[in-house]
Each structure stands twice: as C-alpha cells, then as structure tokens.
Write a protein that holds these residues in place. Structure first.
Motif, mmCIF file in Angstrom:
data_model
loop_
_atom_site.group_PDB
_atom_site.id
_atom_site.type_symbol
_atom_site.label_atom_id
_atom_site.label_comp_id
_atom_site.label_asym_id
_atom_site.label_seq_id
_atom_site.Cartn_x
_atom_site.Cartn_y
_atom_site.Cartn_z
ATOM 1 N N GLY A 137 0.529 -1.029 0.034
ATOM 2 C CA GLY A 137 -0.433 -0.413 -0.095
ATOM 3 C C GLY A 137 0.682 0.990 0.060
ATOM 4 N N PHE A 138 0.787 2.194 -0.574
ATOM 5 C CA PHE A 138 0.225 3.390 -1.101
ATOM 6 C C PHE A 138 0.071 5.159 -0.218
ATOM 7 N N PRO A 139 0.796 5.285 1.330
ATOM 8 C CA PRO A 139 0.048 6.065 1.411
ATOM 9 C C PRO A 139 -0.534 7.876 0.382
ATOM 10 N N LEU A 140 -1.165 7.792 -0.583
ATOM 11 C CA LEU A 140 -1.787 9.522 -1.469
ATOM 12 C C LEU A 140 -1.892 10.364 -0.089
ATOM 13 N N ILE A 141 -2.367 10.503 0.079
ATOM 14 C CA ILE A 141 -3.379 11.536 1.240
ATOM 15 C C ILE A 141 -3.296 11.183 2.289
ATOM 16 N N THR A 142 -2.204 12.062 3.636
ATOM 17 C CA THR A 142 -2.181 11.649 5.025
ATOM 18 C C THR A 142 -3.077 12.902 5.545
ATOM 19 N N PRO A 143 -3.517 12.361 6.824
ATOM 20 C CA PRO A 143 -4.980 13.143 7.908
ATOM 21 C C PRO A 143 -4.203 14.670 8.364
ATOM 22 N N TYR A 144 -2.674 14.926 8.112
ATOM 23 C CA TYR A 144 -2.087 15.900 8.835
ATOM 24 C C TYR A 144 -1.586 16.535 8.207
ATOM 25 N N ILE A 145 -0.675 18.061 8.355
ATOM 26 C CA ILE A 145 0.431 18.288 7.638
ATOM 27 C C ILE A 145 1.465 17.116 7.792
ATOM 28 N N ASN A 146 1.844 16.615 6.421
ATOM 29 C CA ASN A 146 2.675 15.623 7.530
ATOM 30 C C ASN A 146 4.142 16.685 6.730
ATOM 31 N N GLY A 147 5.461 15.987 6.060
ATOM 32 C CA GLY A 147 7.177 16.585 6.448
ATOM 33 C C GLY A 147 7.041 16.727 5.124
ATOM 34 N N SER A 148 6.740 16.971 3.575
ATOM 35 C CA SER A 148 6.715 17.646 2.618
ATOM 36 C C SER A 148 6.207 18.858 2.364
ATOM 37 N N GLY A 149 5.478 19.607 4.543
ATOM 38 C CA GLY A 149 4.657 20.108 4.443
ATOM 39 C C GLY A 149 3.628 20.703 3.379
ATOM 40 N N SER A 150 2.977 19.480 3.042
ATOM 41 C CA SER A 150 1.134 19.437 2.567
ATOM 42 C C SER A 150 0.479 17.486 3.365
ATOM 43 N N ARG A 151 -0.440 17.793 2.664
ATOM 44 C CA ARG A 151 -1.248 16.161 3.023
ATOM 45 C C ARG A 151 -0.881 15.167 2.056
ATOM 46 N N SER A 152 -0.271 15.848 0.950
ATOM 47 C CA SER A 152 -0.395 14.821 -0.194
ATOM 48 C C SER A 152 1.105 14.007 0.039
ATOM 49 N N VAL A 153 1.045 12.936 -0.550
ATOM 50 C CA VAL A 153 2.170 12.152 -0.359
ATOM 51 C C VAL A 153 2.780 11.327 -1.786
ATOM 52 N N THR A 154 4.238 11.233 -2.987
ATOM 53 C CA THR A 154 4.106 11.236 -3.780
ATOM 54 C C THR A 154 4.722 9.781 -3.396
ATOM 55 N N PRO A 155 3.170 8.614 -4.469
ATOM 56 C CA PRO A 155 3.648 7.279 -3.919
ATOM 57 C C PRO A 155 5.568 6.854 -4.453
ATOM 58 N N SER A 156 5.816 5.967 -3.648
ATOM 59 C CA SER A 156 7.116 5.283 -3.521
ATOM 60 C C SER A 156 7.368 4.830 -3.187
ATOM 61 N N PHE A 157 8.491 3.834 -3.340
ATOM 62 C CA PHE A 157 8.323 1.745 -2.639
ATOM 63 C C PHE A 157 9.033 2.146 -0.874
ATOM 64 N N LYS A 158 9.582 3.922 -0.589
ATOM 65 C CA LYS A 158 10.388 3.812 0.348
ATOM 66 C C LYS A 158 9.301 4.057 1.576
ATOM 67 N N ASN A 159 7.990 4.676 0.819
ATOM 68 C CA ASN A 159 6.929 4.446 1.748
ATOM 69 C C ASN A 159 6.066 3.765 2.011
ATOM 70 N N ALA A 160 5.897 2.925 1.327
ATOM 71 C CA ALA A 160 4.889 1.575 1.276
ATOM 72 C C ALA A 160 4.923 1.168 2.386
ATOM 73 N N ILE A 161 4.081 0.646 2.285
ATOM 74 C CA ILE A 161 3.869 -0.614 3.705
ATOM 75 C C ILE A 161 3.361 -2.162 2.853
ATOM 76 N N PHE A 162 4.111 -3.055 3.572
ATOM 77 C CA PHE A 162 3.764 -4.257 3.351
ATOM 78 C C PHE A 162 2.840 -4.179 4.148
ATOM 79 N N ASN A 163 2.203 -5.593 3.660
ATOM 80 C CA ASN A 163 0.894 -6.222 4.781
ATOM 81 C C ASN A 163 1.050 -7.668 4.212
ATOM 82 N N LEU A 164 1.045 -8.486 4.995
ATOM 83 C CA LEU A 164 1.008 -9.955 5.355
ATOM 84 C C LEU A 164 -0.441 -10.529 5.837
#
Length: 750
Positions: free
Chosen positions: A717-744
């Motif tokens: 799963g790739f976060p696209l929008i966070t409920p809070y202001i994230n480190g980029s200064g906005s709620r949007s997140v650029t999809p990348s494998f660095k911030n992806a979450i692997f679920n088993l």
C-alpha cells in the motif's frame, strides 16, 4: 532508437519461442477456434448476438487455451514431452496436448446446436458446419439459419373439478413461468413442471412427480405462435393423486447402521411424537423444536425439509436419515421415522492457526478445546478452550512491540430459547441461547500488560438463510492493568497524547447489544451480492441515569466498587461484490461507527473504540496509526507509535480482483478513512464539519494465493493523502517504495 529495437527483438524472440505449430506433424492442423454465422435478417441484432454466444459455448472440444494470444500450456506440453529431467517433469503437469481440427465433429456439433435452437422457439432452425484452414491452423465455421421464433399465445391449465389433483394444479396457475408473449423454451417448460410439483408437495401430494405432468403445444397457429396446454398424464397412478397426512412420528436419537429393528415396543410417547431410545441418550424435550410435522397435518415438503435441517443443526448428530411409510391403504396416511446417528459425545481438539486480529496484526494462535456435544442430554454444547497467541505486523515500523495473549474461554449453548416466555419458529434454523465466560491476558512487549474478564448471555437466531439476529441481554467486560513498563510511563509523561493513558485506564462495561447480519455472498451464481452487519451496544445507561452519574460535574459513580463506562454505540458495515466474469470481480466496502460517551464517561473505553489502518483497513498506513482527526501520531511519541483510536469511524475500500493463473489472484485497491473523538480531547482530533478534509487515502496492489481452505494475502500500500500535514508541508504524498507499507495477512480484507 536502440532501446526500441531491443524491445522489438525481445518480443520477436518471445513469440518465436512460444510458437507451437512448428511441432505439428505433416497434415495436422491446430484447431484455432469457432466462428458462428447467423443468416437471418428477420432476427434482431441482439438476438443474433445471443445465439452466437450460446452456440459457440456448445462446441466441443475447446481449442487450446492462450494467454495474450500465446498458447503457453501447449508450448509447455511440447517442450516437456518425453523429457526425464526433474524440471521438465514438474512443468509437464501444466502442459496441454494439441487440439486438432480433425477432432471437431462438425455433424455432431451442428446437430447439438440445431436441437438447442429448436428447443428455444426456433422450430425451423438448421445448422451446418465447415472448416476454414491455413497452413498449420484451422477454425470451425457454423452457419445457423434460425428462422422465426415461435411466441406463446395462450396457456391453459386443467379445469377445477371434483378431482383434487386437477384443482391443485390449476391453483398454481397464477405463478406460472409460461407467460403470453414469451418465446417458447423447453427449459422453461421443465422448470414449470418442477415448480408445479413443488407447490403440490406443499398440499400433501407426497407421491406426485414432475414426470406426471405434460405440456402439450400446438404450433399450427398463424404468425408463428404456439398454444400450450398443461395436463396431468392419464397414466398417473392413483396414490400420486391422493393427499397424504401424518399418522405417527418416531425419533431414534441413538441409531446406528447395525440396528435392523424398529423397536416400536420401546417407543415412549412425548407430546406429539414418540422417542425410541432404550439407552436414554437424550431428553424427550430436545426434539420439540425440530419435529415440525404433527399427527393429522397434511404433508408439506417445506415443513419436512425444515425438520431435517433442524435435526442436523441441533449439534449432537452426525447423520440424519428419514423414512416415510404408507401405513393405511384405505386412507392416505404416513408414518414418519427420523434416525439420528450421534457424534462421539466428548472430544479434545488441538488447533494451530494463522490469523489476522481485530487490531490488524498478523500472527499465530494455538487452541486446545474440549467439547461435550450433549452435556446434559438436551443438545447442549459445552466448550472449554485454552489459547495462546502472538501477533506482529509484517511491514511498517512496529519497533518490536509485539502482542502476546493467553487465556481461557468457556461457553454453553442451548438449541432453544431459554426465556420466561415461549418462542415459536418453524423455519429451517434452530434458535440458540449462548452463555460465555472468558479471561484474556494481554502482554504488549516493553509497554504494558492487561487482564480482561468478559461474559455474555444472549440469543442467536436466523429468520432465513441470509438473515442472522444476535441479541445479548447482557455483555460484561472488565479490563484492569496488570503491570506497566517504565518506557510506557515515560512516554505518557513526555508527550501530550492522551491515548497513551487511555489504553491502561480501568474499563468496566455492562449492558445489552443487538446485531443484525444479511449475507448472500455464498451464492456464487449471483452477479451482484452484498453483506451487511449492523450492531447497537449500550453500557450502564439505565443505572447511570438512576444514580445521576456525571463525571464532568464531579459525580463519578461506581458499580461493585468499579467506575463504570456509560455510552451508546452504533456501527455498520456494508460490502458489495460485482462479478465481471468467472475470474474477475469488483469488491467495495463502507464502514461507519459512532460511540457517544456521556454521564460517567467522556470517552469510549479503549476496548470499545474504533481503530483504522493495517492489512484489513487502510493498507498504506501502519495498523492503528491514523487519527484521531488530523493528529500526527508520529510527532507525539518517543520510540514507538501508540495505537490511535476514536469514538467515530468512517472508512471506504474499493478493490479489483482478477485471477492470474492457478490459485494466484491479483488485486488493485484504494482505501480512505479516519477516526475521530466525539468530544474534545486532542487538538484536531474532534469530529467536525470539515471531517472530509482529514481522511487518509492510499492505493496499491497485491497478490492472493487462494487454496480454498487457506488464503494467503500480500498487499503493498502507498499512502497518497495523510490526515495531517506531513514532512513535505502538505497532506499529499508522492508514491514511492520508500514509504510503502507491506502487509502480510490471512484471508481477504473483506
């Protein structure tokens, strides 16, 4: 330019490698498929397309399967044929021998198509077949001349007379499947005979059969019309014309195949039925909710089938065999016998499970269960279970704070309603009364340990195959802190996150609940299916009102020495599934829940709060890491992310599921949602008019390995929008494998 040439070269080599016709012997041609041509300008285009699709499905054999135009299985067959290596032998089972055009019997297939068309109103239909070939392949071409369809003009039924069977058949006429203006269809006629037979079985015609009905048709009517006449065959035997009723009913609770005698001299009468049970293995009242037929009742197939289902659902019995005996030739009467073969009364079972918990953690569990299927000879199921489990999240920054649980659970289930009032039902499902008591010890490594005692008493009953009602007159839960680590206490002191303290607060809930479920998703023939579950829970409402509990006014009240929680909670979940075809499906889910604390509480107890995130929720976020509202959990804590919770929850999920090959399925998904507090506890955490601006959104893809008995699922799963202001200064997140979450996880998310 060079890059494009390399790509073209790769595709060319792939196509060459997967070429299969070069392996054919001289004179052999690979069967490449079927073409259906409908030659009749008087037929609607939609009808012609339906004919083409239906006729094409009838052709046998089927051509070799292909993937993106490549016959991979056929290629594997040729490559592994007569090979002795391990790899070749392994892949050979996935191979598929060639289907040649010579195997297609044109005459036989043409006859089958022609018969089908004639059975579907095209009485003048003709079909012929031919082949069209190339050097190494050939296809079958069938030309259909359907002619005009014949339309139903009139439908007649037997005239009501003194003959009870004629009258009964005519009484079913209003619900007939044979409609004026419809096309003649032999399959519909067969279904009509089954329908009439089913109605007659409700009226006592025990020995009647669908084959004793005939539907005559007259196709000599002008303008290609047909008249249908529903009749009873003259050769129908006399007993098939009789209405049968019940005489005596016998129940054998301890039957085995070695029993050859009916032992009627041992029968003991109880109310309207007789028990034959020399060993006294069951109390007579056990069957009062299962024997739905009564002496002098007219035989009814529905009542009979409902009785059989109830015997099976009682619990103690492995097999149920039934027999009717025609006992009075001069008067149509039946004796009824129910032969019940019991399970072994007591059993011990060890289970090793993979699971996904309500906390969205993946782990394992061991259960040791002892069961007594007929504890007090009244069909009671007594169960005692010892369990232990460990749960972790695969993916995300869990930090080693795994969850270990152990405990015991005991329950007693009665196959009837235990109440001061009488409850009657006549459907196929036995209502149950369930009493349960349990203890669970929860140890979250490096943080805290809790003890939870729980109990409930209530009822479970189904009104039909889809609808389940669960009414608990009383649910009790008490959770207290067993110990807490210094790391957790330091985190409470250093942060402003009230959720940390709330987790280890004492909790005491006491009250009723009601849940309703509707589920038709097990019916695979449906294009669209749904699942719904709604639940309402109350805690200490009346007691809190009587005692005047109001924690905001300093009037904290206790019950049995413990501060109790007071709230009203409602939650609902709706799932929708749309089947595109046999291997592709769209699945959607919407969840909503709200808990309103009041009186003795300002927030829901932690065990009753809502959580979001994880493998069965928002898969682009760690389990329980979102909310409440715009609160940023990562900025509040030191060393770990506390479980974030709320009194209100909204969530929506959308997933496209496609079969890739064998047991492997793929999925594309998107999730959105959040949780909020009902009352102000944290800045930005309270539900308000701008709640939609605080939704977390993610998307991703995954694989499912569906072996029927077990489904292993992986999602990225790739976060696209966070409920809070994230480190980029906005709620949007650029999809990348660095911030992806692997679920088993085990099983589908919904």
């Amino acid at each position: 330019m060079i890059k494009h040439l390399r790509y073209l070269l790769f595709v060319t080599v792939l196509l060459s490698a997967c070429s299969t016709t070069k392996y054919l012997a001289d004179g052999q041609k690979l069967y490449s498929g079927t073409e259906i041509i409908v030659k009749d300008s008087s037929i609607k285009k939609s009808d012609a397309n339906n004919i083409k699709a239906e006729m094409k499905a009838l052709v046998r054999p089927k051509p070799n399967s292909s993937l993106l135009g490549l016959r991979v299985k056929l290629w594997l067959y040729f490559k592994t044929k007569a090979r002795k290596g391990f790899i070749q032998k392994f892949f050979s089972k996935y191979g598929e021998p060639p289907v040649l055009i010579s195997q297609v019997d044109l005459a036989k297939n043409s006859t089958i198509m022609q018969n089908r068309l004639q059975n579907e109103s095209y009485f003048q239909a003709t079909v012929s077949g031919d082949t069209v070939g190339k050097a190494k392949t050939a296809k079958a071409v069938f030309t259909a001349l359907p002619g005009p369809p014949y339309i139903i003009r009139n439908v007649t039924f037997p005239i009501a007379t003194d003959n009870s069977l004629d009258t009964a058949v005519r009484g079913t006429m209003k619900e007939t499947l044979l409609k004026k203006g419809d096309k003649y269809n032999l399959d519909v006629i067969k279904s009509e005979r089954l329908r009439i037979d089913a109605r007659l079985k409700e009226k006592g015609f025990f020995y009647f059969a669908p084959e004793q009905l005939i539907v005559q048709y007259d196709s000599t009517i002008i303008n290609h019309q047909v008249d249908l006449n529903v009749k009873i065959k003259p050769a129908t035997p006399e007993r098939a014309r009789e209405i049968y009723s019940i005489r005596n009913i016998y129940v054998y609770p301890n039957y085995s195949l070695r029993d050859t005698s009916l032992k009627l001299d041992s029968a003991n009468a109880y109310r309207w039925y007789n028990i034959v049970d020399p060993r006294n293995t069951a109390r007579p009242y056990l069957f009062a909710n299962t024997v739905l037929l009564h002496p002098n009742d007219t035989y009814s197939r529905t009542t009979h089938n409902n009785s059989l289902n109830r015997f099976i659902n009682l619990g103690p019995y492995r097999y149920v065999k039934n027999r009717f005996e025609d006992v009075t030739p001069d008067s149509p009467k039946l004796d009824v016998y129910y032969f019940l073969t019991p399970y072994k009364r007591k059993s011990l079972q060890l289970e090793l499970l993979g699971r996904t918990t309500s906390a969205n953690y993946t782990g394992s569990q061991i259960n040791l269960s002892w069961k007594n299927r007929n504890a007090f000879k009244g069909g009671e199921l007594l169960t005692f279970t010892l369990f232990a489990s460990t749960d972790v999240q695969a993916g995300g920054q869990n930090g080693g704070f795994n969850v270990f649980q152990y405990g015991a659970q005991t329950s007693l289930s009665w196959p009837r309603i235990i109440a001061p009032f009488n409850v009657k039902s006549s459907n196929a499902y036995i209502p149950r009364t369930v009493l349960s008591v349990g203890y669970t010890a929860t140890d979250r490594q490096k943080l805290y340990a809790l003890n939870t005692f729980s109990g409930s008493f209530g009822y479970q009953f189904k009104t039909d195959i889809h609808k389940l009602h669960e009414l608990n007159l009383l649910e009790i839960s008490s959770t207290k802190l067993r110990n807490v680590q210094q790391l957790y206490l330091d985190s409470i002191a250093k942060t402003s996150n009230p959720a940390l303290k709330h987790v280890i607060d004492p909790q005491f809930t006491w009250g009723p609940s009601y849940a309703y479920s509707y589920d038709n998703t097990t019916e695979d023939y449906r294009t669209n299916s749904i699942y719904y579950r709604g639940k309402v829970s109350l805690s200490n409402n009346l007691y809190g009102i009587i005692t005047g509990a109001d924690t905001l006014a300093g009037k904290d009240k206790k019950f049995l020495g413990s501060t109790f929680n007071q709230y009203v909670k409602a939650e609902g979940e709706f799932r929708f599934f749309h089947k595109i075809n046999a291997g592709n499906k769209i699945a959607a889910r919407v969840l909503a829940g709200v808990g309103l604390p009041y009186g003795n509480s300002t927030i829901l107890p932690y065990s009753q709060q809502f959580f979001i995130g994880g493998p069965n929720s928002l898969r682009g976020f760690r389990a329980r890491s979102i909310g409440p509202g715009s609160v940023d959990a990562t900025a509040l804590n030191n060393g770990f992310i506390a479980d974030q919770s709320g009194d209100i929850k909204l969530e929506a999920n959308l997933e496209y599921r496609a079969k890739l090959f064998s047991i492997v399925y793929g999925a594309l998904f998107a999730d959105a949602g959040n949780v909020w507090n009902a009352k102000p506890h944290q800045a930005g955490g309270t539900f308000g008019p701008n709640f939609y601006k605080q939704l977390g959104v993610d998307a991703g893809f995954g694989l499912r390995f569906d072996a029927t008995v077990l489904v292993l699922r992986t999602d990225l799963g790739f976060p696209l929008i966070t409920p809070y202001i994230n480190g980029s200064g906005s709620r949007s997140v650029t999809p990348s494998f660095k911030n992806a979450i692997f679920n088993l996880a085990i099983g589908y998310p919904f």
